[in-house]
Design a protein around this motif. Structure first.
Motif, mmCIF file in Angstrom:
data_model
loop_
_atom_site.group_PDB
_atom_site.id
_atom_site.type_symbol
_atom_site.label_atom_id
_atom_site.label_comp_id
_atom_site.label_asym_id
_atom_site.label_seq_id
_atom_site.Cartn_x
_atom_site.Cartn_y
_atom_site.Cartn_z
ATOM 1 N N THR A 167 5.920 1.816 -4.356
ATOM 2 C CA THR A 167 5.502 2.994 -3.605
ATOM 3 C C THR A 167 6.336 4.192 -4.046
ATOM 4 N N LEU A 168 5.695 5.359 -4.108
ATOM 5 C CA LEU A 168 6.359 6.607 -4.464
ATOM 6 C C LEU A 168 6.134 7.604 -3.337
ATOM 7 N N ASP A 169 7.237 8.060 -2.721
ATOM 8 C CA ASP A 169 7.169 8.965 -1.565
ATOM 9 C C ASP A 169 6.229 8.418 -0.486
ATOM 10 N N GLY A 170 6.255 7.112 -0.299
ATOM 11 C CA GLY A 170 5.472 6.478 0.750
ATOM 12 C C GLY A 170 4.057 6.099 0.366
ATOM 13 N N ASP A 171 3.589 6.533 -0.810
ATOM 14 C CA ASP A 171 2.243 6.196 -1.270
ATOM 15 C C ASP A 171 2.304 4.969 -2.174
ATOM 16 N N SER A 172 1.526 3.933 -1.830
ATOM 17 C CA SER A 172 1.540 2.699 -2.604
ATOM 18 C C SER A 172 0.725 2.849 -3.884
ATOM 19 N N LEU A 173 1.291 2.366 -4.994
ATOM 20 C CA LEU A 173 0.550 2.283 -6.249
ATOM 21 C C LEU A 173 -0.095 0.904 -6.389
ATOM 22 N N GLY A 174 0.049 0.067 -5.356
ATOM 23 C CA GLY A 174 -0.602 -1.231 -5.336
ATOM 24 C C GLY A 174 0.337 -2.368 -5.716
ATOM 25 N N ARG A 175 -0.116 -3.588 -5.442
ATOM 26 C CA ARG A 175 0.640 -4.788 -5.792
ATOM 27 C C ARG A 175 0.329 -5.201 -7.224
ATOM 28 N N PHE A 176 1.304 -5.815 -7.863
ATOM 29 C CA PHE A 176 1.097 -6.300 -9.225
ATOM 30 C C PHE A 176 2.043 -7.450 -9.506
ATOM 31 N N LEU A 177 1.670 -8.271 -10.464
ATOM 32 C CA LEU A 177 2.525 -9.350 -10.936
ATOM 33 C C LEU A 177 3.242 -8.900 -12.209
ATOM 34 N N GLY A 178 4.476 -9.319 -12.369
ATOM 35 C CA GLY A 178 5.217 -8.974 -13.576
ATOM 36 C C GLY A 178 6.592 -9.611 -13.568
ATOM 37 N N ASP A 179 7.325 -9.400 -14.666
ATOM 38 C CA ASP A 179 8.677 -9.963 -14.773
ATOM 39 C C ASP A 179 9.716 -9.129 -14.038
#
Length: 297
Positions: A167-179
């Motif tokens: 999240t950036l400034d409270g806005d979610s960019l969504g969930r993702f899988l990664g290392d």
């Protein structure tokens, strides 16, 4: 931001005692200190590797007495020295006894001349931003840490992808899988972040770089954000565990549900730079910018 370097009455030495070149480099510095009437102290970490004529003091005392600290080693030594200096504001000069030495400004072959220039007051300070990260668990602050290069959230010892949300400034960019994810300063943009596909930023850029590590999503790409942006990473599922590392050295263990909040730190690191120090020149020389040289050119 750059400014002038105050007069130097005392030099403090910090370094990697495993480096074979260390004793000879210290002798060069000591000879110049004797010539200029400058006091010299070394960290007790170096005591076993140095001659008895160099006074050694614990790191906290070294920071108090030194007008400038000279770090002898590679980039890892520079990053450890920056952490030892903490909030003191004591300037830091790097001497490269390692291989790449991107942060270390002085090749050991040029050490004598560099110390002469330093003690003659012909250097300037380049103030570099740090990144601050805090770990929150069940609404309570668990830990906090500063880094000159980067803070990295990494998966645990077994290669299980992390389920994360940015999240950036409270806005979610969504969930993702990664290392994991790297949050770096402009200084750190030429380190791990670059290897993860992040952009190179000039140190004067007022921002932070967010670089996902092997994201399982075509839409999760590196970002440059304003230094005032509140960056938050939520760890929904860590599988075999995760950790937050500071400049690749200090680790904080993370668990499911933890939140890691990043921002620009309140304090800077003052790096000693010489008149010939240029960011783009270093980029070309040490990162081989532009590729290999053609035969005959």
């Amino acid at each position: 931001m750059t400014d002038s370097l105050a007069s130097i009455g005392t030099i403090g030495l910090f370094g990697n005692p495993a480096k074979a070149e260390l004793p000879a480099a210290v002798k060069v510095i000591k000879d110049q200190c004797t010539r200029f009437g400058t006091r010299l102290f070394a960290s007790t970490d170096l005591e076993a590797a140095l001659a008895k004529d160099v006074s050694c003091v614990p790191n906290p005392e070294l920071v108090k007495v030194a007008d400038v600290v000279v770090a002898l080693g590679g980039d890892g030594t520079m990053l450890r020295a920056a952490r030892v200096l903490g909030l003191s504001g004591v300037p830091l000069l790097g001497v490269n006894l390692g291989s790449l030495g991107y942060l270390t400004d002085v090749p050991v072959q040029e050490l004598e001349e560099a110390i002469k220039i330093l003690l003659a007051g012909k250097c300037h300070l380049d103030r570099r931003a740090r990144v601050y990260g805090s770990v929150w668990r069940n609404g309570q602050r668990l830990a906090g840490t500063n880094a000159l290069n980067d803070l990295v959230v990494n998966m645990g010892s077994l290669p299980r992808a992390l389920d994360m949300e940015l999240t950036l400034d409270g806005d979610s960019l969504g969930r993702f899988l990664g290392d994991g994810i790297i949050v770096s300063t402009p200084t750190g943009s030429t380190a791990y972040s670059l290897s993860a596909g992040g952009p190179i930023c000039h140190p004067s850029v007022l921002g932070l770089i967010i670089s996902p590590i092997c994201p399982h999503s075509l839409g999760m790409r590196p970002l440059i954000v304003s230094k005032d942006t509140k960056i938050e990473l939520i760890l929904h599922e860590t599988g075999e565990g995760a950790s937050l590392t500071t400049d690749g050295q200090k680790a904080i263990e993370l668990a499911d549900g933890d939140r890691v909040v990043f921002r620009e730190a309140d304090n800077e690191v003052a790096l000693v730079k010489f008149p010939q120090s240029h960011f783009y020149r270093v980029l070309r020389h040490k990162l081989n910018w532009g590729g290999t040289k053609r035969l005959g050119s």
